[in-house]
Design a protein around this motif. Structure first.
Motif, PDB file in Angstrom:
ATOM      1  N   ASN A  91      -3.663 -20.826  56.646  1.00 25.20           N
ATOM      2  CA  ASN A  91      -3.921 -21.681  57.798  1.00 25.20           C
ATOM      3  C   ASN A  91      -5.186 -21.275  58.553  1.00 25.20           C
ATOM      4  O   ASN A  91      -5.825 -22.107  59.199  1.00 25.20           O
ATOM      5  CB  ASN A  91      -2.725 -21.677  58.745  1.00 25.20           C
ATOM      6  N   HIS A  92      -5.554 -20.002  58.463  1.00 25.30           N
ATOM      7  CA  HIS A  92      -6.747 -19.547  59.170  1.00 25.30           C
ATOM      8  C   HIS A  92      -8.037 -20.003  58.496  1.00 25.30           C
ATOM      9  O   HIS A  92      -9.120 -19.790  59.039  1.00 25.30           O
ATOM     10  CB  HIS A  92      -6.718 -18.027  59.318  1.00 25.30           C
ATOM     11  N   LEU A  93      -7.924 -20.641  57.334  1.00 22.32           N
ATOM     12  CA  LEU A  93      -9.108 -21.223  56.720  1.00 22.32           C
ATOM     13  C   LEU A  93      -9.683 -22.318  57.610  1.00 22.32           C
ATOM     14  O   LEU A  93     -10.847 -22.689  57.477  1.00 22.32           O
ATOM     15  CB  LEU A  93      -8.770 -21.807  55.348  1.00 22.32           C
ATOM     16  N   ALA A  94      -8.871 -22.847  58.529  1.00 26.81           N
ATOM     17  CA  ALA A  94      -9.306 -23.941  59.397  1.00 26.81           C
ATOM     18  C   ALA A  94      -9.813 -23.467  60.750  1.00 26.81           C
ATOM     19  O   ALA A  94     -10.246 -24.280  61.566  1.00 26.81           O
ATOM     20  CB  ALA A  94      -8.136 -24.912  59.620  1.00 26.81           C
ATOM     21  N   GLU A  95      -9.812 -22.172  60.986  1.00 31.20           N
ATOM     22  CA  GLU A  95     -10.089 -21.653  62.329  1.00 31.20           C
ATOM     23  C   GLU A  95     -11.473 -22.046  62.852  1.00 31.20           C
ATOM     24  O   GLU A  95     -11.651 -22.321  64.048  1.00 31.20           O
ATOM     25  CB  GLU A  95      -9.949 -20.137  62.330  1.00 31.20           C
ATOM     26  N   SER A  96     -12.459 -22.078  61.979  1.00 25.51           N
ATOM     27  CA  SER A  96     -13.829 -22.369  62.413  1.00 25.51           C
ATOM     28  C   SER A  96     -14.173 -23.858  62.350  1.00 25.51           C
ATOM     29  O   SER A  96     -15.305 -24.246  62.653  1.00 25.51           O
ATOM     30  CB  SER A  96     -14.829 -21.584  61.543  1.00 25.51           C
ATOM     31  N   PHE A  97     -13.215 -24.688  61.953  1.00 26.36           N
ATOM     32  CA  PHE A  97     -13.493 -26.109  61.791  1.00 26.36           C
ATOM     33  C   PHE A  97     -13.900 -26.787  63.103  1.00 26.36           C
ATOM     34  O   PHE A  97     -14.849 -27.591  63.110  1.00 26.36           O
ATOM     35  CB  PHE A  97     -12.290 -26.812  61.173  1.00 26.36           C
ATOM     36  N   PRO A  98     -13.239 -26.520  64.247  1.00 25.56           N
ATOM     37  CA  PRO A  98     -13.679 -27.174  65.484  1.00 25.56           C
ATOM     38  C   PRO A  98     -15.124 -26.867  65.837  1.00 25.56           C
ATOM     39  O   PRO A  98     -15.858 -27.763  66.285  1.00 25.56           O
ATOM     40  CB  PRO A  98     -12.714 -26.607  66.542  1.00 25.56           C
ATOM     41  N   ALA A  99     -15.561 -25.626  65.628  1.00 24.68           N
ATOM     42  CA  ALA A  99     -16.954 -25.287  65.916  1.00 24.68           C
ATOM     43  C   ALA A  99     -17.895 -26.022  64.960  1.00 24.68           C
ATOM     44  O   ALA A  99     -18.971 -26.493  65.366  1.00 24.68           O
ATOM     45  CB  ALA A  99     -17.163 -23.779  65.801  1.00 24.68           C
ATOM     46  N   PHE A 100     -17.487 -26.140  63.700  1.00 24.76           N
ATOM     47  CA  PHE A 100     -18.298 -26.880  62.723  1.00 24.76           C
ATOM     48  C   PHE A 100     -18.413 -28.345  63.133  1.00 24.76           C
ATOM     49  O   PHE A 100     -19.496 -28.934  63.085  1.00 24.76           O
ATOM     50  CB  PHE A 100     -17.674 -26.771  61.333  1.00 24.76           C
ATOM     51  N   VAL A 101     -17.302 -28.939  63.550  1.00 24.32           N
ATOM     52  CA  VAL A 101     -17.317 -30.347  63.975  1.00 24.32           C
ATOM     53  C   VAL A 101     -18.220 -30.529  65.183  1.00 24.32           C
ATOM     54  O   VAL A 101     -18.990 -31.493  65.268  1.00 24.32           O
ATOM     55  CB  VAL A 101     -15.882 -30.826  64.275  1.00 24.32           C
ATOM     56  N   ALA A 102     -18.139 -29.594  66.132  1.00 23.79           N
ATOM     57  CA  ALA A 102     -18.972 -29.690  67.333  1.00 23.79           C
ATOM     58  C   ALA A 102     -20.454 -29.645  66.970  1.00 23.79           C
ATOM     59  O   ALA A 102     -21.269 -30.402  67.518  1.00 23.79           O
ATOM     60  CB  ALA A 102     -18.625 -28.563  68.298  1.00 23.79           C
ATOM     61  N   ASP A 103     -20.819 -28.772  66.040  1.00 24.01           N
ATOM     62  CA  ASP A 103     -22.221 -28.659  65.630  1.00 24.01           C
ATOM     63  C   ASP A 103     -22.686 -29.878  64.837  1.00 24.01           C
ATOM     64  O   ASP A 103     -23.852 -30.249  64.894  1.00 24.01           O
ATOM     65  CB  ASP A 103     -22.416 -27.396  64.776  1.00 24.01           C
ATOM     66  N   ALA A 104     -21.754 -30.477  64.082  1.00 28.30           N
ATOM     67  CA  ALA A 104     -22.120 -31.581  63.186  1.00 28.30           C
ATOM     68  C   ALA A 104     -21.988 -32.952  63.831  1.00 28.30           C
ATOM     69  O   ALA A 104     -22.440 -33.952  63.251  1.00 28.30           O
ATOM     70  CB  ALA A 104     -21.248 -31.532  61.927  1.00 28.30           C
ATOM     71  N   ALA A 105     -21.386 -33.041  64.997  1.00 30.09           N
ATOM     72  CA  ALA A 105     -21.007 -34.339  65.579  1.00 30.09           C
ATOM     73  C   ALA A 105     -22.193 -35.280  65.741  1.00 30.09           C
ATOM     74  O   ALA A 105     -22.137 -36.447  65.334  1.00 30.09           O
ATOM     75  CB  ALA A 105     -20.306 -34.119  66.917  1.00 30.09           C
ATOM     76  N   ALA A 106     -23.268 -34.791  66.335  1.00 30.41           N
ATOM     77  CA  ALA A 106     -24.402 -35.674  66.623  1.00 30.41           C
ATOM     78  C   ALA A 106     -25.064 -36.156  65.338  1.00 30.41           C
ATOM     79  O   ALA A 106     -25.343 -37.358  65.182  1.00 30.41           O
ATOM     80  CB  ALA A 106     -25.409 -34.946  67.503  1.00 30.41           C
ATOM     81  N   SER A 107     -25.312 -35.244  64.409  1.00 31.21           N
ATOM     82  CA  SER A 107     -26.023 -35.624  63.184  1.00 31.21           C
ATOM     83  C   SER A 107     -25.188 -36.528  62.288  1.00 31.21           C
ATOM     84  O   SER A 107     -25.731 -37.306  61.504  1.00 31.21           O
ATOM     85  CB  SER A 107     -26.432 -34.371  62.405  1.00 31.21           C
ATOM     86  N   ARG A 108     -23.861 -36.453  62.418  1.00 29.46           N
ATOM     87  CA  ARG A 108     -22.990 -37.267  61.566  1.00 29.46           C
ATOM     88  C   ARG A 108     -22.491 -38.522  62.286  1.00 29.46           C
ATOM     89  O   ARG A 108     -21.683 -39.271  61.735  1.00 29.46           O
ATOM     90  CB  ARG A 108     -21.807 -36.433  61.085  1.00 29.46           C
ATOM     91  N   GLY A 109     -22.930 -38.721  63.508  1.00 25.17           N
ATOM     92  CA  GLY A 109     -22.563 -39.935  64.239  1.00 25.17           C
ATOM     93  C   GLY A 109     -21.101 -40.013  64.623  1.00 25.17           C
ATOM     94  O   GLY A 109     -20.531 -41.106  64.714  1.00 25.17           O
ATOM     95  N   LEU A 110     -20.472 -38.857  64.888  1.00 22.25           N
ATOM     96  CA  LEU A 110     -19.063 -38.860  65.265  1.00 22.25           C
ATOM     97  C   LEU A 110     -18.896 -39.288  66.716  1.00 22.25           C
ATOM     98  O   LEU A 110     -19.782 -39.056  67.556  1.00 22.25           O
ATOM     99  CB  LEU A 110     -18.466 -37.466  65.078  1.00 22.25           C
ATOM    100  N   ALA A 111     -17.767 -39.893  67.027  1.00 18.61           N
ATOM    101  CA  ALA A 111     -17.463 -40.266  68.411  1.00 18.61           C
ATOM    102  C   ALA A 111     -17.445 -39.021  69.290  1.00 18.61           C
ATOM    103  O   ALA A 111     -17.090 -37.919  68.834  1.00 18.61           O
ATOM    104  CB  ALA A 111     -16.115 -40.984  68.481  1.00 18.61           C
TER     105      ALA A 111
END
Length: 244
Positions: A91-111
C-alpha cells in the motif's frame, strides 16, 4: 552496495517504469551475459507494474473517476516512471502519488481540485492504517491519536460522502478532520465545525465543561451533548468510555 549491484538495481527500476519489449531489450543490453529467462523477467516486470496500478486504483478511486480513464492511465504510467515500487508494504507504493499529482496537474490539464482530492484519499488510507493505537482507558477527555487535519480550498468532505457523484466539489475553504474510530476501526471525517474544534480544544487543553460553558456562554447541556456526540464518533476519547 557494490557499484555493479547498484547499477543492476537501478536498471531494473528503470525497466519496471517502462513496459514493453524495447525496455526489456535495453535491460539485457546493460548486463551482457545475464542469462535469466526473458519470459520470466517480462512476467516479473508486469507483476510489479500491476501491483503499483492495483494499489493506486484501490486507494484513489475518486481521483480515478474524476480524471477519466485516459488521464488516469497516463497518471499511472507517469507515476510508475518515478519508481515507486520500492517499499516492502504494497500500500505504501501509493504514498508519493498525491505529490506527483500536484506536480503534474497543470501540465496534464487536471481539474484544480484533483490534487487536494488525492491528498484526501491518501490521508483517509494513512489514518486507517496508522500504527497509533487509542488507549483503552483515559483519565480525561483526550484527542484521538490518529487525528489528521487537512486544509484545502474545496468542500471535499461533502464530495467524498457522495462518492464523487457530483462533477466537482464546491469551491470554498475547508478544514477537514480525519481519524480512525477506536472501535469500528474505519476512517471517519468531518468538516471542522466550531463545535468540533471546541471539543478538541477541551481535549488538548484539559478544559472542563463548566469552565468552557462559563467562558463561551454556551449552555452546559449543549456543550455536554457535543462532547458526547464526538466521543461516540471517536474524535475524542472520554473517561469511562473504554473500547478494549
Amino acid at each position: 552496495m557494490k557499484p555493479a549491484l547498484k547499477h543492476f538495481f537501478d536498471s531494473m527500476g528503470a525497466y519496471f517504469g517502462r513496459p514493453g519489449e524495447e525496455s526489456l531489450e535495453q535491460l539485457y543490453a546493460e548486463h551482457p551475459g545475464w542469462d535469466a529467462q526473458r519470459g520470466r523477467v517480462a512476467v516479473y516486470g508486469d507483476f510489479v507494474r500491476g501491483h503499483v496500478r492495483g494499489v493506486l486504483e484501490k486507494i484513489f478511486p475518486l481521483v480515478r473517476g474524476a480524471v477519466g480513464p485516459e488521464a488516469w492511465s497516463a497518471l499511472v504510467e507517469g507515476y510508475t516512471l518515478t519508481r515507486p515500487a520500492r517499499h516492502h508494504e504494497l500500500n505504501h507504493l501509493a504514498e508519493s502519488f498525491p505529490a506527483f499529482v500536484a506536480d503534474a496537474a497543470a501540465s496534464r490539464g487536471l481539474a484544480a481540485f484533483v490534487p487536494a482530492l488525492a491528498r484526501f484519499e491518501w490521508t483517509d488510507f494513512a489514518v486507517f492504517a496508522s500504527e497509533e493505537r487509542a488507549p483503552e482507558r483515559v483519565e480525561r477527555l483526550t484527542a484521538n491519536p490518529t487525528l489528521a487535519v487537512l486544509e484545502h480550498p474545496f468542500q471535499l468532505c461533502a464530495y467524498v460522502r457522495t462518492k464523487g457523484a457530483r462533477a466537482e466539489p464546491e469551491a470554498g475553504e475547508e478544514l477537514a478532520l480525519l481519524w480512525r474510530h477506536p472501535e469500528l476501526l474505519v476512517t471517519y471525517y468531518v468538516e471542522a465545525t466550531p463545535s468540533a474544534l471546541l471539543v478538541l480544544k477541551m481535549a488538548v487543553e484539559g478544559l472542563a465543561v463548566p469552565e468552557v460553558a462559563a467562558a463561551t456562554g454556551m449552555p452546559e447541556a449543549e456543550l455536554r451533548g457535543a462532547v458526547e456526540r464526538y466521543s461516540r464518533d471517536g474524535l475524542v476519547l472520554a473517561p469511562g468510555g473504554g473500547h478494549g
